[in-house]
Design an enzyme around this catalytic site. Structure first.
Site, PDB file in Angstrom:
ATOM      1  N   ASP A   7       0.856  -1.186   0.000  1.00 40.00           N
ATOM      2  CA  ASP A   7       0.000   0.000   0.000  1.00 40.00           C
ATOM      3  C   ASP A   7       0.887   1.229   0.000  1.00 40.00           C
ATOM      4  O   ASP A   7       2.042   1.170   0.463  1.00 40.00           O
ATOM      5  CB  ASP A   7      -0.918  -0.006   1.226  1.00 40.00           C
ATOM      6  N   GLU A   9       0.977   5.724   0.521  1.00 40.27           N
ATOM      7  CA  GLU A   9       0.347   6.996   0.891  1.00 40.27           C
ATOM      8  C   GLU A   9       0.997   8.078   0.048  1.00 40.27           C
ATOM      9  O   GLU A   9       2.185   7.977  -0.301  1.00 40.27           O
ATOM     10  CB  GLU A   9       0.521   7.288   2.384  1.00 40.27           C
ATOM     11  N   HIS A  57      -3.747  10.623   6.147  1.00 29.60           N
ATOM     12  CA  HIS A  57      -2.685   9.772   6.679  1.00 29.60           C
ATOM     13  C   HIS A  57      -1.874  10.368   7.821  1.00 29.60           C
ATOM     14  O   HIS A  57      -1.072   9.667   8.452  1.00 29.60           O
ATOM     15  CB  HIS A  57      -1.726   9.336   5.562  1.00 29.60           C
ATOM     16  N   HIS A 150      -4.996   6.307   7.924  1.00 32.51           N
ATOM     17  CA  HIS A 150      -4.371   5.430   6.942  1.00 32.51           C
ATOM     18  C   HIS A 150      -2.860   5.381   7.194  1.00 32.51           C
ATOM     19  O   HIS A 150      -2.235   6.396   7.501  1.00 32.51           O
ATOM     20  CB  HIS A 150      -4.621   5.963   5.521  1.00 32.51           C
ATOM     21  N   ASP A 155      -2.125  -0.738   6.567  1.00 28.75           N
ATOM     22  CA  ASP A 155      -3.122  -1.084   5.549  1.00 28.75           C
ATOM     23  C   ASP A 155      -2.697  -2.309   4.742  1.00 28.75           C
ATOM     24  O   ASP A 155      -3.538  -3.123   4.345  1.00 28.75           O
ATOM     25  CB  ASP A 155      -3.373   0.109   4.628  1.00 28.75           C
TER      26      ASP A 155
END
Length: 229
Positions: A7, A9, A57, A150, A155
């Protein structure tokens, strides 16, 4: 088979407009089981962090300004990824940012043929249902109580659990392969005791003359039997 669930960000939604990847988290699976090996890194995007993205985030410009730029960490990331299939939720988004970062430092892009999109898998398995990561965690009982904002590694860890559930969850490993079956048979067969079977002659079951006479008398005592109609 080795797979990487990952994942990212970012500073926004579109790398084509200057948005950058600021965090990546990766979880290694081998034969659909987590190995415990992970990769996690923050990157200085060399630009400001929009407030809308920071709300998602929690990564501020001040925090990221002290992190290395992507160029300094690209090799370590690529070595961890290797040539494994890469699993992500709405994978086109994460692939887009990852390949943009690689392009900016003169590296070859990740082959899109390695992409495994859990959103596409979830939509096929649960048509019409919500397929966000939160919704799938709820559906499969994956604990996300510690997910306040997040985070790429968190995640990725949640997604790894969801991915395995999408593929069958606990049912995946129930079938033994042929070699395992042979091994199990070899381990148990020598320990089985030989059963000795004793022959017994069949016993006669014919009715005696007395029993036949009693049966005949019983039948004659039945009034208006159906078999006489």
């Amino acid at each position: 088979m080795r797979e990487i669930v990952f994942d990212t960000e970012t500073t926004g939604l579109d790398p084509k407009t200057g948005d950058r990847m600021v965090e990546i988290g990766c979880v290694e699976l081998f034969n659909r089981m987590p190995t415990g090996e992970t990769f996690h890194a923050y990157y200085n995007p060399e630009r400001d962090m929009p407030s809308a993205a920071e709300e998602v985030h929690g990564l501020s410009s001040a925090f990221l300004s002290e992190k290395p730029i992507f160029a300094d960490g690209a090799q370590a990331l690529l070595e961890f990824l290797g040539d494994a299939p890469l699993v992500a939720h709405n994978a086109g988004f994460d692939f887009g940012f990852l390949n943009n970062e690689l392009a900016l430092v003169g590296r070859e892009p990740i082959d899109m043929g390695r992409m495994v999109d859990t959103v596409a898998i979830a939509r096929k398995k649960h048509p019409g249902a919500k397929v966000s990561l939160d919704a799938l965690c709820s559906r499969y009982g994956v604990d996300r109580s510690h997910r306040v904002k997040h985070g790429a590694l968190l995640d990725a860890e949640l997604l790894a659990q969801v991915y395995l559930e999408l593929l069958g969850g606990r049912q995946i490993g129930l079938t033994l392969d042929a070699e395992a079956k042979r091994t199990a048979a070899a381990d148990t067969t020598p320990n089985m005791e030989k059963i000795e079977r004793i022959f017994r002659a069949p016993r006669p079951h014919a009715a005696s003359a007395e029993e036949l006479a009693r049966h005949k008398a019983f039948m004659e005592g039945i009034e208006s039997p159906l078999w006489n109609n």
